[in-house]
Every structure is written in structure tokens, then in C-alpha cells.
Design a protein around this motif. Structure first.
Motif, PDB file in Angstrom:
ATOM      1  N   ASP A 197       2.480 -14.729  -2.097  1.00 38.68           N
ATOM      2  CA  ASP A 197       1.565 -13.614  -1.843  1.00 38.68           C
ATOM      3  C   ASP A 197       1.350 -13.384  -0.345  1.00 38.68           C
ATOM      4  O   ASP A 197       0.547 -12.581   0.061  1.00 38.68           O
TER       5      ASP A 197
ATOM      6  N   SER B  64      -0.329 -14.616   1.890  1.00 38.51           N
ATOM      7  CA  SER B  64      -1.597 -15.061   2.485  1.00 38.51           C
ATOM      8  C   SER B  64      -1.977 -14.291   3.745  1.00 38.51           C
ATOM      9  O   SER B  64      -2.371 -14.867   4.744  1.00 38.51           O
ATOM     10  N   LEU B  65      -1.843 -12.988   3.686  1.00 37.16           N
ATOM     11  CA  LEU B  65      -2.260 -12.180   4.836  1.00 37.16           C
ATOM     12  C   LEU B  65      -3.673 -11.655   4.613  1.00 37.16           C
ATOM     13  O   LEU B  65      -4.237 -11.778   3.529  1.00 37.16           O
TER      14      LEU B  65
ATOM     15  N   PRO C 189      -5.541  -8.329   4.302  1.00 40.95           N
ATOM     16  CA  PRO C 189      -5.217  -6.907   4.134  1.00 40.95           C
ATOM     17  C   PRO C 189      -6.044  -6.008   5.050  1.00 40.95           C
ATOM     18  O   PRO C 189      -5.603  -4.935   5.426  1.00 40.95           O
TER      19      PRO C 189
ATOM     20  N   ILE D  60       7.339  -2.831  13.904  1.00 42.59           N
ATOM     21  CA  ILE D  60       6.274  -2.456  12.983  1.00 42.59           C
ATOM     22  C   ILE D  60       5.092  -2.069  13.857  1.00 42.59           C
ATOM     23  O   ILE D  60       4.827  -2.736  14.858  1.00 42.59           O
TER      24      ILE D  60
ATOM     25  N   GLU E 257      -2.836  -3.866   4.739  1.00 42.86           N
ATOM     26  CA  GLU E 257      -2.908  -3.347   3.362  1.00 42.86           C
ATOM     27  C   GLU E 257      -2.054  -2.097   3.183  1.00 42.86           C
ATOM     28  O   GLU E 257      -1.609  -1.805   2.091  1.00 42.86           O
ATOM     29  N   SER E 258      -1.815  -1.354   4.299  1.00 39.80           N
ATOM     30  CA  SER E 258      -1.066  -0.118   4.133  1.00 39.80           C
ATOM     31  C   SER E 258       0.444  -0.326   4.321  1.00 39.80           C
ATOM     32  O   SER E 258       1.188   0.625   4.273  1.00 39.80           O
ATOM     33  N   LEU E 259       0.877  -1.554   4.534  1.00 38.45           N
ATOM     34  CA  LEU E 259       2.303  -1.817   4.707  1.00 38.45           C
ATOM     35  C   LEU E 259       3.006  -1.986   3.369  1.00 38.45           C
ATOM     36  O   LEU E 259       2.419  -2.492   2.426  1.00 38.45           O
ATOM     37  N   PRO E 260       4.281  -1.591   3.301  1.00 36.71           N
ATOM     38  CA  PRO E 260       5.059  -1.926   2.111  1.00 36.71           C
ATOM     39  C   PRO E 260       5.322  -3.437   2.050  1.00 36.71           C
ATOM     40  O   PRO E 260       5.233  -4.132   3.066  1.00 36.71           O
TER      41      PRO E 260
ATOM     42  N   HIS F   8       7.540  -5.286   4.575  1.00 40.10           N
ATOM     43  CA  HIS F   8       6.965  -5.447   5.904  1.00 40.10           C
ATOM     44  C   HIS F   8       5.886  -6.523   5.926  1.00 40.10           C
ATOM     45  O   HIS F   8       5.717  -7.215   6.917  1.00 40.10           O
ATOM     46  N   LYS F   9       5.163  -6.639   4.829  1.00 44.11           N
ATOM     47  CA  LYS F   9       4.173  -7.719   4.763  1.00 44.11           C
ATOM     48  C   LYS F   9       4.874  -9.056   4.917  1.00 44.11           C
ATOM     49  O   LYS F   9       4.398  -9.948   5.620  1.00 44.11           O
TER      50      LYS F   9
END
Lengths: 333, 499, 339
Positions: free
Chosen positions: B92, B94-95, B97, B138, B145-148, B151-152
Motif C-alpha cells: 500500500d 505507506s504514503l 495521501p 513528478i 492522493e491525486s497521483l495515479p 506514481h505513488k
């Protein structure tokens, strides 16, 4: 890459709230040209001080992913017991000392919330609901339940101190009390913590994802604990300012205001799920609530409709973004 | 092995881990050289996650020796491990968002510097450097949260790099990526290896990363069962080592000739997800739908069950139109849907097994005044659990106490009790053990034999080949290929999927 | 979280703990002042006191079962009471004879329940169709309902009812106080609704996992609407009891009842994150609270101290239950936010 930058200016709560405030002021000025005056401004600012400080605290908790409903009880507890203490021990106590005592009591009570939330891991709403009862009950049972209007003289002196005062050309009186400086100081300090310290960034991080924060090595418990202590301290400060400006230590005041304060914060864009909330938004939310509370009559709405107006503002102010998010979610599939 | 261990970044010897009597790892030796990419393969429960947890300091080992960076580590915790350069990128990611890209990348670095003050400019600089290192652009200021998804993942890699990673452990790195994104990821991995950064891929689907890997290690039941150069492995041999057996599954028997059309989908389309979807499903037919992630297969599956509202097009069951965008209408039209993510979408984890089945049949068992006829309801649910061979000591126990395979059968039982005409299975065997997987496939075959139309949506090609009469291949939201299940090999299908 | 499973030995359930607490408080108070606490007069007065907030706690319970909350219960209670009171004063008046006044009373009760249902429909729509978090939806709507009551009355109390109105709140039937009977019926009704009907099972399942409920083709919007309508009607019933006991209606009656209702529901073992709750637990929580507060009353302890003790009790019970609920909190707090 610009497609990832949502042009969210028009959909931000801040914009929405500013718009409503401007509309309200235009409507108020049209119906009463005297509305747009330094007197109105000073009245509204005066009314914003206490609720503003409380709201900043409530915002911090929301950002961290919790909710606190006990801060009004902390404010009254700290204010009343600091006053009682000062009267009993040293009636001529200088006001900064009284303020310090009240703030410290607030921080202490906040620490109690912090222990249960950060270290026992109990849900924040339930804990603060419980401590709201505890703090209020303890205050009224063991410290006192009488209104005190004979405040320590220094507190009265504080309330008389003004930055500027005068009379407008139209003949109405205005003054900007020193307590405003306290609000400004709280804003600056909170801004510094939130944006310039790792602690502040950690608060946002925890609100964004507690699990990620833990994996990254952020001390989640200590950060949460700090939040509740800080909120308690702010409440203690707000309480003593409330007492001084109202020239009365009333143990029954403030409690009951907590949901309106949270409403102001949420109107300003803070989200209950945590991670989101700005000082600008919070202050705008406070401004809107204060204007509605004080000036509804100017635009021809009877004051008895005040609650309805605030309630509708909350529903619309939070409903529009929520509805938009829900639509976006179903559309994305 | 000790001569290799001299220079190895990670050198584990005789690692054993026991949890309350259960041996999760049994005497595993494991080395990773600097700049080496290692595939760690294994089924769920093989011990691969435990091994990763031990390297990253989350779990303490029972027996064995750990060396990281040439030093013995008798005491290991996440902090020590991270300080030594071991970074784990969880599935997941662990960023945060709500925070910006640069802050996400720089957070861990700034945290470990023990500074009290947050330096925004420094953070941006750290982030930019990390992004430059992998050669990716990037926007630094957007919220994560707005990244695909792809890219996350890159942001997570950059975060690891910014923290001076010497070893990046990636958990299931390719599952959420499209073909193009996987290629880019592989390119980035090559750059990292040139920089001397080692990589461990943890996965049960390794075909995609084999080409950049030097070594493959396969775990099964806590033991190392295979180790060797990546070039010596292919999908089949990996599967063999992971499962420990060849899986000769009987291919589906032919659809009876003259079977009538059960479901008909015409011109179904949804902006940004899928377009021009047309197909028919006959009684007793198993239709496979496959495609990479982002191909629109999951959106299509949800649209068939009304969970996603299509922009246009129609769905018919038994010649009658089904209102689109309404799961209840789909349900009453006889469509059932077994979701991909069992734990969040399929099950009421805290509730009892019997309730998890009975929730599908409440209308049937509602008597006068809405009161439930409890005994009939429980009896029926229990009957289905028995038919599907759910191994549960107590059907009143919470469903979360069951294994993955049994949980999946509970969801199946819920839908089968409604006697659906069409059953849509999205990823039917994700996260279930090998034995249960074969059982679920045989249940699918039984269903089709009873005349139910089954749609299996999956990226597990052997699964599709073992179950489907016909397979639709999706790419960029469109059906690009249709093949008969018994006419292709796995390689051909994989090729069609990616080309 | 075994607490949430359907089957559990009774002795390990939160309800059993509550039963012990309730009995302990009762015995303790009886020992402390046997002649007064156990006197018929005290027991009757207790039975008259608690139903009004206990009914509000029932309303809170059903919304919490879905993982929501209803902060508008007191607003709904007062608005319903004000509407009923306006009907009774404007159309009936204090001098009216018993016969016709009963008809007007029936009409007023029906109107109040309709207001409660309408308010619930508003709340349910905000939550179900607009996706508002229940806390905010009911916080906002609660202000609106209270505000409407203020606007209708100018903020003052409405009084001057026919004598029959007092019957609801102050009379006894076969020696049992009417409010208690009312509460008993409502509690029993809610218990049957939650445990014996398809709707009740849907409520529990939705509370346990809203997404899975959607995927299992449960009509979740209908479930939410019904839940909030029921909560609204329970709230208006409480409003009628309050009105009858106070012999008046006012926009700000019972303002302390909101927190009390939340407190009782949580104390009663209802999981504020949804999926678990039993009416029997709530009833036991109400009894414990009432024994405690009544006993403290005997001991000349002030109302304020009662508040203190309630708060301590709530936190105490939470700490005891923390294994169960604390884990539930972490499990459910943010399921999808880590990416």
C-alpha cells in the motif's frame, strides 16, 4: 503534469466561506450602510477572540484525526479555578501570572485526555465526552458553582487595555482590546508549529495515515499526546480571556459551545477523517459563525432564526463537498 | 556460503522463526549482494513475509544469525534496520495521501536527522534529487492522493532512496501496474542496481521481474526449496517449486450444444474505464475476462453488477433488460458478484459465518412483520456451507477465524443460496492456498455443469485456462481479443495480453 | 474482536459486566442508605425520571449500530414537543374537558411523531444520499431543528395544556409509572426489531462493514433512512414524555441529555463504530446510571457531582472494554487511507 493539479481553488471550502462572508457583508451593507464600519469590525473581532482560539485548538485535533468536545469544559475549569486561586492566594496577582496559571491548568487537563487517547488508544469522541462531564462536574462540585464578578483587579485591568479606540464620524464607539494580540500570538505560534516544525508535519502525517506514520518511525503516541496538551493549553488561555473580557468568572459559561466551534472548523475545510485543515480556513469559518451570530438581524433575519441559519450553513458548507466527493467516487468506479 | 557472505549486504544463516509452536521459517539461509536483485517467491503462508519482517527488524528471530552490511546484528529493530539501509515498500506504499510529493519523499530523511524544525526548501531539494536519481518527473507540490498508482509507487521508491537505501524490498510491486509502467519500473530498477542498490522482489507472480533479477529464492512451508540464477526459472518451474506439485487440472467440459443465451451485453461503455463491450454468455458457459490492471476489467465487472453506472449500453438477462448502475436490480435479475477484495468488500469479518451467508437470503426468510424465520434461515445457510465443504468448527464463530479459501467459499455460498443465473467472480482465488484454489475451480466447473453462466475475471492465466470455455482479453478498456479456452497456451495468452 | 461475534458466552459479554455493575451499584446504594434508597417513594421517583433520557439513548443506539450517531435527538425531541404543545395550547387549551382533549392529545402525539419521522428522513437523506458524515449531518440538522423550535416559540416555554396531557408523564398504570411502561415497550420493540427481523440483521451487518453490505446487494440507502426515521420517532416520543412531565415545552429543554444519551449507549456496550449493540446492555446502563445518580442524591451529592461520576464511569468502562473497542477502533478507523 498539470492534470494532477486539481484547479481546486473554486471548490475549496475557504473560497466558499469567503464568498458567503462577502455576500453577507454586501447584503448587510445594502440594508444598513452603517454595517460597513470600524465599529462593526471591532465588535466582530472582539467576539471572535475566544471562539477563534478554541477553534484553532479544535482544528489541530481534527487534523490529527481525532475530535475533542471537552475543550470548553477545560476552558471554564481553567478560567474559574485560576481566578479562585488568585483571589485566595494573591488577589493582586499580575494578570500574566493568572493567565499562565490558567493555561497551565488547561494543559494539565488536556494531558488527561492525551493519556487516555494516546496511551490507552480509546476513541477520541468518547473519551472527550467523558472528560467533558468529569471536568465540568469536578469544577462545579469541588471548586465552585457561584458566579464571581469581583475578579482580581489585574484581570479587570487587562480587559480595559486597548490597542486602539475611538469614535467614528457617525458617532459610534469602537475599541480593539489587547486580547486580540493573544489571538494573533496563538495564530502565529500554531502556524509555526504546523508548518515549521517536524512535530507539526507529524500531526498532519498521523492524520493522513496513522499506520504509515508508525511504519515511518513517527512517535505517534507522543505526537497525539502533544496535540491534546496543546489544545488544553489553548482552551485554558481562551477561558481566562473569556473571563477577563466578560468581567465575570461564570462556571456555567462556554460549555455547550463546543459543537459550534467544531462546526466553524469544519466549515473552514477541516475533515473529520483527519489530515486536512488550515488556519486560514478555520479563521474564515469562525468569522462566518461570528458574523451570523451577531449580525443576522442586520440583513432582516430575526435573531430567533440564528440557530437555523448556522445549522443550514453547516449542512450546506459540509454537504456540498461531501456530495461532490461521493459523486466523484461513484463516477471513478 | 561464507565466502559470498563476506561481501554480501544481507547474510542470513539458519533463520528459524516459531510463533507459539508454529514454525514459520525453518533454517533458511539467504544472501543478497550489493546491487543484486533477488526474487523471493512463495505462496501465501510460505514464510516470505516473515523473512522480510525479520530483515526489516519488525519480528525477532528464534534461531539463526543475521548480518547486514557486513556486521552481525544480534539485536535488530526497525530503526537499526532502516539506519543500515534496509527499506521496505509495502504494497500500500505507506504514503501520506494528504501531504505533497516532496514532503512524502523527504519525511523519513528529515525525521531520522532528529531535527525539530522542518525545512521546506531542504525537503524539496531532497525530493528533487531522489526523483532525478531515477530519472522521473513528478510535480513536487501535488498531494499524493491525486497521483495515479504507478506514481505513488515511484514516490515510495524515492522516499527509500532519499533515506540512503542500500536494499529496497518491494512487496508485490507489479500487481497494480500496467505493462508500460512495469517496463518503466524495470528500467528504474536497473539504474538502482548500477548505483549499487540491492532489490528484493517479494511476490507470487514473478514472471515480469525475472528479467532484471539475478537470483530466485523460493520458499515453501517455511523452508527454502529452490535457489538459483533467475535465468534457470520460468513461470512453470516457479509455480512447481512454490506449490510443490504439478497441477493437472481437468479442463472444462464443453458447453452443451444449443445452450440458450443467458446474458447479453450491448455496447456497454463508461468514459475513462471501458467502451464498446459486447458479449453473450450461454447457460453453462464459463467466460473468462482478463487484462492487466487498468485495462478496465474490474470496472467492467462492477458495471455488470450495477456497482458502477455505465454511460450507455444495456445488459440483458434471460432476454429482459436489467437496470444498470443498481446492484439491487442486478441481484434480482439473477446476477451474483463475488468481489476481488474479500476482506473489505466481501465479508463482514466480525460477524458469524452463518450470518455472512444468510445476509443474501433475508427476503426469502422474512415472515410476517419482517420477522425472520431464524431456524430455516440457519438451516439453509448451514446446508450451503456443507455443500461447499467449508471447514468450520462452529458456524456461529466470526468469519474472520476462517482461512482464505474457506472465507471465499462463504462468499460463494451467500450467492449460490440465491440461485443466481449468472455469477461473476472477480479474482476468485486471490489469496487462497493451492488446495482451495483447485477446489474453487472445481466448484466453478460444477456450477457451469448445472447451467449457471459464470464470468471469471482474473489476471491469473492458468486459472482462466483451467476454468474458461472462452476468454475475452481487455486492453485500454476495450475487448481486443477473444479466444477459445482450449485453443491457447499460457504463453500465447500472456503475449496477447501484453502486446 | 470476539465481542462482535454473534455467539459468546454470556459471562464474558459486556452486558454481563454491566449487569454486575448495575447490581453492585444497587446493592451498594441500598446498604449505604437502606431505608431511603429502597423506599417505595424513591423507587417510583426513579422510575419516573429515567425514561425520558433512556428513550433518547435508544435513539442513539440504533444510529450507532450503523456506525453513525444522532446528535440531533434533543433538537428533534424539543421541536416535536413544541409542535405538540402549540397544538395543545392553541387548539385545545387548559380548560378543555377530558373527552375532546384526549382527541387533541392523540392528534398532538401523532403530529409530534410525524415531526420526528420527517426529521429522521432529513438526517437519513443527508447521510445516505449526500454522503455527509453522520456527526456533521446531525450536528447541523440538530441546530436547524432547535432553531425552528426557537423561531416558533420565540424562545419561551409553551404552557397551558389540558389536564390530560400530564397523564403521559406523571400517572401510573397498575402501579407502574406510564413513562416506564412507555420506555419498556419501546425498548422491547427495538430489541425485537434489531434481533428478530431482517431489517435488524441488515443494520448490524451494515454497521460491521458498509462496503460489504453494498456488495451483498443490501439496499443500504433504505436501511439508513429507516434507521434515522426510527431514531427521530424515538426522539419525539422522548420529547412528549419531557413535555408531559414539565407540563410545558421549550426549545432548550434537556440540553444535557444529548451527551447523556451518547454516554449511556457507549456504556451499554454499543460499538460507536457500528456492528455491535444490544438493547439489554443499554437498559442495564440506564439502570446503573439511575441507581447511581439517585443514590448520590440521597447522599446529598449535588447534580454536578453526578455528572463527574458519570464521566468517570464512562471512561472506566471504556478502559475495561478497551481491548475490544480499542482494537475495533484501529481496525476500522481508516481502512483505505494508507496509500
Amino acid at each position: 503534469m498539470n492534470k494532477w493539479v486539481p484547479q481546486d481553488f473554486w471548490t475549496r471550502n475557504e473560497t466558499l466561506v469567503s464568498g458567503v462572508i462577502v455576500l453577507f457583508c454586501v447584503a448587510a451593507t445594502l440594508s444598513d450602510p452603517l454595517f460597513l464600519s470600524v465599529t462593526t469590525l471591532s465588535d466582530l473581532l472582539r467576539a471572535s477572540i475566544v471562539i477563534g482560539i478554541l477553534a484553532i485548538g479544535a482544528m489541530l485535533v481534527l487534523v490529527s484525526g481525532g475530535i475533542d468536545v471537552s475543550f470548553t469544559a477545560i476552558a471554564v475549569f481553567a478560567m474559574y479555578s485560576a481566578t479562585v486561586f488568585s483571589l485566595a492566594v494573591w488577589p493582586d496577582m499580575p494578570w500574566p501570572v493568572i493567565f499562565l496559571i490558567s493555561t497551565a491548568i488547561g494543559a494539565l487537563l488536556g494531558a488527561i485526555n492525551g493519556v487516555f487517547i494516546a496511551f490507552f488508544g480509546l476513541p477520541t469522541l468518547i473519551v472527550t465526552l467523558g472528560t467533558l462531564s468529569v471536568f465540568r462536574g469536578f469544577l462545579l462540585t469541588f471548586i465552585g458553582s457561584q458566579r464571581i464578578s469581583a475578579l482580581p483587579p489585574e484581570m479587570r485591568d487587562f480587559s480595559r487595555g486597548v490597542i486602539a479606540r475611538g469614535t467614528t464620524e457617525a458617532g459610534s464607539f469602537y475599541s480593539f482590546p489587547w486580547a486580540l494580540a493573544a489571538l494573533v500570538a496563538v495564530i502565529v505560534l500554531t502556524w509555526f508549529i504546523l508548518h515549521k516544525t517536524m512535530l507539526g508535519r507529524s500531526i498532519y502525517a498521523i492524520g493522513g495515515s496513522t499506520e504509515s506514520a508508525r511504519r515511518l518511525g513517527i512517535n505517534v503516541k507522543a505526537t497525539q499526546f502533544f496535540v491534546y496538551v496543546y489544545v488544553g493549553a489553548l482552551a485554558g488561555l481562551a477561558g481566562i480571556i473569556h473571563g477577563s473580557m466578560g468581567r465575570m468568572a461564570d462556571p456555567f459559561s462556554l460549555v455547550g459551545l463546543e459543537l459550534s466551534v467544531i462546526a466553524a472548523v469544519v466549515l473552514g475545510g477541516a475533515r473529520l477523517i483527519g489530515g486536512y485543515g488550515t488556519l486560514t480556513g478555520t479563521l474564515l469559518g469562525v468569522a462566518l459563525i461570528v458574523i451570523v451570530q451577531n449580525s443576522l438581524i442586520v440583513v432582516g433575519i430575526p435573531t430567533t432564526w440564528q440557530s437555523v441559519a448556522i445549522g443550514l450553513l453547516i449542512l450546506i458548507g459540509t454537504g456540498v463537498p461531501a456530495y461532490r466527493a461521493k459523486r466523484a467516487a461513484t463516477r471513478a468506479g | 556460503m561464507s565466502d559470498v557472505g563476506e561481501h554480501a549486504f544481507i547474510d542470513l544463516a539458519g533463520i528459524t522463526k516459531r510463533y507459539a509452536g508454529v514454525t514459520a521459517l525453518d533454517g533458511v539461509d539467504f544472501t543478497v549482494q550489493p546491487g543484486e536483485a533477488v526474487c523471493l517467491a512463495g505462496e501465501n503462508g510460505s514464510g516470505k513475509s516473515t523473512l522480510i519482517k525479520i530483515i526489516s527488524g519488525v519480528e525477532k528471530l528464534t534461531e539463526g544469525r543475521i548480518r547486514i552490511g557486513g556486521k552481525d546484528r544480534p539485536v535488530l529493530n526497525p530503526r537499526i534496520s532502516a539506519a543500515a539501509g534496509v527499506m521496505v515498500i509495502f504494497q500500500d506504499f505507506s504514503l501520506f495521501p494528504n501531504l505533497s510529493v516532496y514532503e512524502n519523499i523527504a519525511f523519513a530523511t528529515q525525521l531520522s536527522a532528529h531535527r525539530r524544525l522542518y525545512e521546506r526548501d531542504k525537503a524539496r531539494e531532497i525530493a528533487r534529487e531522489a526523483l532525478d536519481r531515477i530519472g522521473v518527473k513528478i510535480d513536487l507540490d501535488v498531494r499524493v492522493e491525486s497521483l495515479p498508482v504507478a506514481h505513488k509507487q515511484l514516490v515510495a521508491i524515492c522516499r527509500a532512496l532519499a533515506s540512503q537505501a542500500k536494499l529496497i524490498i518491494m512487496d508485490e510491486p507489479t500487481t497494480a501496474l500496467t505493462e508500460k509502467e512495469v517496463r518503466r519500473l524495470l528500467g528504474i530498477i536497473r539504474r538502482l542496481k548500477e548505483d549499487g542498490v540491492a532489490v528484493i522482489f517479494v511476490s507470487h507472480k514473478l514472471a515480469e521481474v525475472l528479467e532484471v533479477s539475478e537470483k530466485v529464492v523460493v520458499l515453501r512451508n517455511g523452508k527454502k526449496v529452490a535457489e538459483g540464477p533467475a535465468s534457470e526459472f520460468d513461470t512453470q518451474s516457479l509455480a512447481y517449486h512454490m506449490t510443490g506439485r504439478e497441477m493437472p487440472e481437468t479442463p472444462p467440459s464443453a458447453v452443451p450444444a444449443g445452450a440458450k443465451t443467458l446474458m447479453r451485453v450491448d455496447n456497454l461503455a463508461k468514459q475513462g474505464s471501458f467502451a464498446d463491450i459486447n458479449f453473450e454468455l450461454n447457460a453453462g458457459e464459463v467466460l473468462g475476462i482478463t487484462g492487466l490492471l487498468g485495462s478496465g476489467r474490474t470496472s467492467l465487472a462492477k458495471a455488470l453488477f450495477g456497482l458502477v453506472a455505465p454511460d450507455r449500453g444495456s445488459i440483458q438477462v434471460d432476454g429482459r433488460d436489467v437496470a444498470t448502475g443498481d446492484p439491487i436490480a442486478a441481484c434480482y435479475a439473477g446476477i451474483g458478484y463475488v468481489p476481488e477484495d474479500r476482506l473489505t468488500e466481501g465479508l463482514f469479518l466480525s460477524q458469524s459465518i452463518v450470518r455472512n451467508v444468510a445476509i443474501g437470503r433475508l427476503d426469502k426468510h422474512s415472515g410476517s412483520g419482517g420477522f425472520l424465520k431464524a431456524s430455516a434461515m440457519i438451516e439453509e445457510a448451514a446446508g450451503w456451507l456443507k455443500r461447499l465443504k467449508v471447514k468450520a468448527p462452529d458456524i456461529d464463530a466470526p468469519v474472520q477465524s476462517l482461512s482464505g479459501g474457506n472465507q471465499q467459499r462463504v462468499v460463494l455460498a451467500r450467492w449460490l443460496s440465491r440461485a443466481p443465473r449468472v455469477l461473476i467472480l472477480n479474482g476468485p482465488s486471490v489469496g487462497v492456498d493451492v488446495g482451495s484454489k483447485a477446489d474453487i475451480h472445481s466448484i466453478i466447473r460444477d456450477l457451469s455443469a448445472e447451467g449457471i453462466g459464470v464470468i471469471v475475471i482474473s489476471d491469473d492465466l492458468p486459472e482462466l485456462l483451467a476454468t474458461s470455455h472462452r476468454i475475452l482479453v481487455m486492453r485500454d478498456g476495450r475487448v481486443t481479443d477473444e479466444v477459445a479456452g482450449n485453443s491457447v497456451t499460457e504463453e500465447e495468452l500472456a503475449h496477447r495480453l501484453a502486446s | 474482536m470476539t465481542v462482535q461475534g454473534q455467539k459468546m458466552s454470556f459471562t464474558r459479554s459486556p452486558e454481563f459486566r454491566l449487569l454486575i455493575i448495575a447490581c453492585a451499584v444497587f446493592v451498594f446504594m441500598s446498604l449505604l442508605s437502606p431505608d431511603r434508597f429502597l423506599s417505595g417513594q424513591n423507587l417510583t421517583s426513579m422510575a419516573f425520571q429515567f425514561p425520558e433520557f433512556a428513550i433518547l439513548a435508544l435513539a442513539m443506539t440504533i444510529t450507532m449500530m450503523t456506525g453513525g450517531i444522532d446528535l440531533s435527538v434533543v433538537g428533534v425531541a424539543n421541536l416535536s414537543a413544541v409542535v405538540a404543545a402549540l397544538i395543545l395550547t392553541q387548539l385545545a387549551g387548559p380548560e378543555m374537558a377530558t373527552g375532546p382533549s384526549l382527541i387533541w392529545l392523540g392528534f398532538a402525539v401523532a403530529a409530534a411523531l410525524c415531526i420526528g419521522a420527517a426529521a429522521g428522513l432529513v438526517n437519513g437523506s443527508l447521510v445516505a444520499f449526500f454522503g455527509l458524515p453522520p456527526i456533521l449531518a446531525t450536528l447541523g440538522s440538530g441546530l436547524v431543528f432547535t432553531g425552528l423550535a426557537i423561531a416558533m416559540t420565540g424562545g419561551s416555554a409553551v404552557m397551558g395544556f389540558p389536564a390530560t396531557v400530564a397523564w403521559i408523564g406523571n400517572e401510573s398504570l397498575l402501579g407502574v409509572p406510564v413513562p416506564l411502561i412507555l420506555f419498556g415497550l419501546l425498548a422491547l420493540g427495538l430489541h425485537l426489531l434489531l434481533t428478530k427481523t431482517a431489517f435488524g440483521l441488515r443494520v448490524t451487518m451494515y454497521g460491521a462493514n458498509p462496503l460489504a453490505a453494498l456488495y451483498a446487494a443490501v439496499n443500504i440507502n433504505r436501511v439508513l433512512l429507516k434507521v434515522y426515521v426510527i431514531a427521530g420517532m424515538l426522539a419525539s416520543s422522548a420529547g412528549l414524555v419531557i413535555m408531559s412531565r414539565a407540563n410545558s415545552a421549550k426549545a432548550d429543554y434537556g440540553s444535557s441529555y444529548l451527551l447523556l444519551a451518547v454516554l449511556i449507549a457507549v456504556l451499554g456496550g454499543v460499538n460507536p463504530y457500528g456492528g455491535y449493540g444490544r438493547v439489554i446492555g443499554v437498559v442495564l446502563a440506564v439502570l446503573s446510571m439511575q441507581f447511581l445518580s439517585s443514590g448520590l442524591n440521597m447522599l446529598q451529592v449535588s447534580n454536578f457531582a453526578r455528572e463527574l461520576i458519570w464521566g468517570v464511569l464512562l471512561i472506566f468502562v471504556m478502559v475495561i472494554n478497551s481491548n475490544a473497542i480499542g482494537r475495533g477502533f484501529f481496525a476500522r478507523a481508516k481502512p483505505t487511507k494508507s496509500s
